[in-house]
Every structure is written in C-alpha cells, then in structure tokens.
Write a protein that holds these residues in place. Structure first.
Motif, PDB file in Angstrom:
ATOM      1  N   TYR A 184      -6.714   3.253  42.445  1.00 25.07           N
ATOM      2  CA  TYR A 184      -6.578   1.912  41.875  1.00 25.07           C
ATOM      3  C   TYR A 184      -6.852   0.815  42.900  1.00 25.07           C
ATOM      4  O   TYR A 184      -7.495  -0.177  42.604  1.00 25.07           O
ATOM      5  CB  TYR A 184      -5.195   1.741  41.251  1.00 25.07           C
ATOM      6  CG  TYR A 184      -5.037   0.463  40.474  1.00 25.07           C
ATOM      7  CD1 TYR A 184      -5.757   0.265  39.307  1.00 25.07           C
ATOM      8  CD2 TYR A 184      -4.198  -0.553  40.905  1.00 25.07           C
ATOM      9  CE1 TYR A 184      -5.632  -0.909  38.580  1.00 25.07           C
ATOM     10  CE2 TYR A 184      -4.070  -1.724  40.185  1.00 25.07           C
ATOM     11  CZ  TYR A 184      -4.785  -1.896  39.027  1.00 25.07           C
ATOM     12  OH  TYR A 184      -4.662  -3.061  38.308  1.00 25.07           O
TER      13      TYR A 184
ATOM     14  N   VAL B 261      -2.214   5.460  38.969  1.00 26.56           N
ATOM     15  CA  VAL B 261      -3.627   5.455  38.574  1.00 26.56           C
ATOM     16  C   VAL B 261      -4.444   5.823  39.805  1.00 26.56           C
ATOM     17  O   VAL B 261      -4.323   5.169  40.845  1.00 26.56           O
ATOM     18  CB  VAL B 261      -4.053   4.076  38.036  1.00 26.56           C
ATOM     19  CG1 VAL B 261      -5.544   4.024  37.783  1.00 26.56           C
ATOM     20  CG2 VAL B 261      -3.278   3.740  36.781  1.00 26.56           C
TER      21      VAL B 261
ATOM     22  N   TYR C 210       0.770   1.429  37.680  1.00 28.69           N
ATOM     23  CA  TYR C 210      -0.431   1.218  38.487  1.00 28.69           C
ATOM     24  C   TYR C 210      -0.427   2.096  39.741  1.00 28.69           C
ATOM     25  O   TYR C 210      -1.481   2.413  40.268  1.00 28.69           O
ATOM     26  CB  TYR C 210      -0.578  -0.250  38.882  1.00 28.69           C
ATOM     27  CG  TYR C 210      -0.945  -1.132  37.719  1.00 28.69           C
ATOM     28  CD1 TYR C 210      -2.107  -0.902  36.993  1.00 28.69           C
ATOM     29  CD2 TYR C 210      -0.141  -2.190  37.343  1.00 28.69           C
ATOM     30  CE1 TYR C 210      -2.451  -1.697  35.924  1.00 28.69           C
ATOM     31  CE2 TYR C 210      -0.486  -3.001  36.276  1.00 28.69           C
ATOM     32  CZ  TYR C 210      -1.641  -2.759  35.572  1.00 28.69           C
ATOM     33  OH  TYR C 210      -1.976  -3.542  34.517  1.00 28.69           O
TER      34      TYR C 210
END
Length: 86
Positions: free
Chosen positions: A45, A42, A39
């Motif tokens: 995010y 990304v 994550y």
C-alpha cells in the motif's frame, strides 16, 4: 464518494436515536480505527501511495493479476504472466 459522505451523517443520526453522543463518538471512532487498520494489511500500500497519478491507474490489476481474474478461464504459464487460453 458523494454517497459515502451522506451515509456517515445518516448513520450517526440514526445512532443518536438510541445512544448518547459520547457512545456514538466511541462507536464511530472504533469504526474509523478499524478502517484505517485495514490499510495496514493491504499488500504494498505504501508503494501504491508513492506512485504518480498516471502510474497508479490499474496498478493493482497489473501487479496482482490473479486477484482480478477470478471466475475467468485463464492459464498462468509463468509467475506473474497471465494469458487467455482461447
């Protein structure tokens, strides 16, 4: 999501046939860390998580159009603006 909730215990049970409980905990802990670390890479995010329920629908598709148009015949005339050439 229901399939994913069944796969985890199934994998743990299969792993317990070959490994000790402590080893399974370590393996699953490292796998969870790897997923959580994903994550971090990304793009945007945190911004995505801060959006309300209606705004979030299709957000990545709108913000990163080229990432979702792979294999289609598109023309990018201006950065961020994608149009169909036909």
């Amino acid at each position: 999501m229901q399939v994913a909730s069944a796969i985890g215990p199934g994998l743990a049970g299969a792993a317990l046939l070959q490994l000790s409980v402590a080893q399974v905990y370590v393996v699953f802990g490292l796998a969870q860390f790897a997923c959580a670390f994903g994550y971090c890479i990304v793009p945007r995010y945190r911004e995505f998580l801060a959006l309300d329920h209606e705004t979030v629908k299709g957000w990545y598709g709108r913000e990163y159009q080229l990432a979702f148009l792979r294999g289609k015949n598109v023309v990018v005339s201006t950065p961020g603006v994608v149009r169909d050439p036909l």
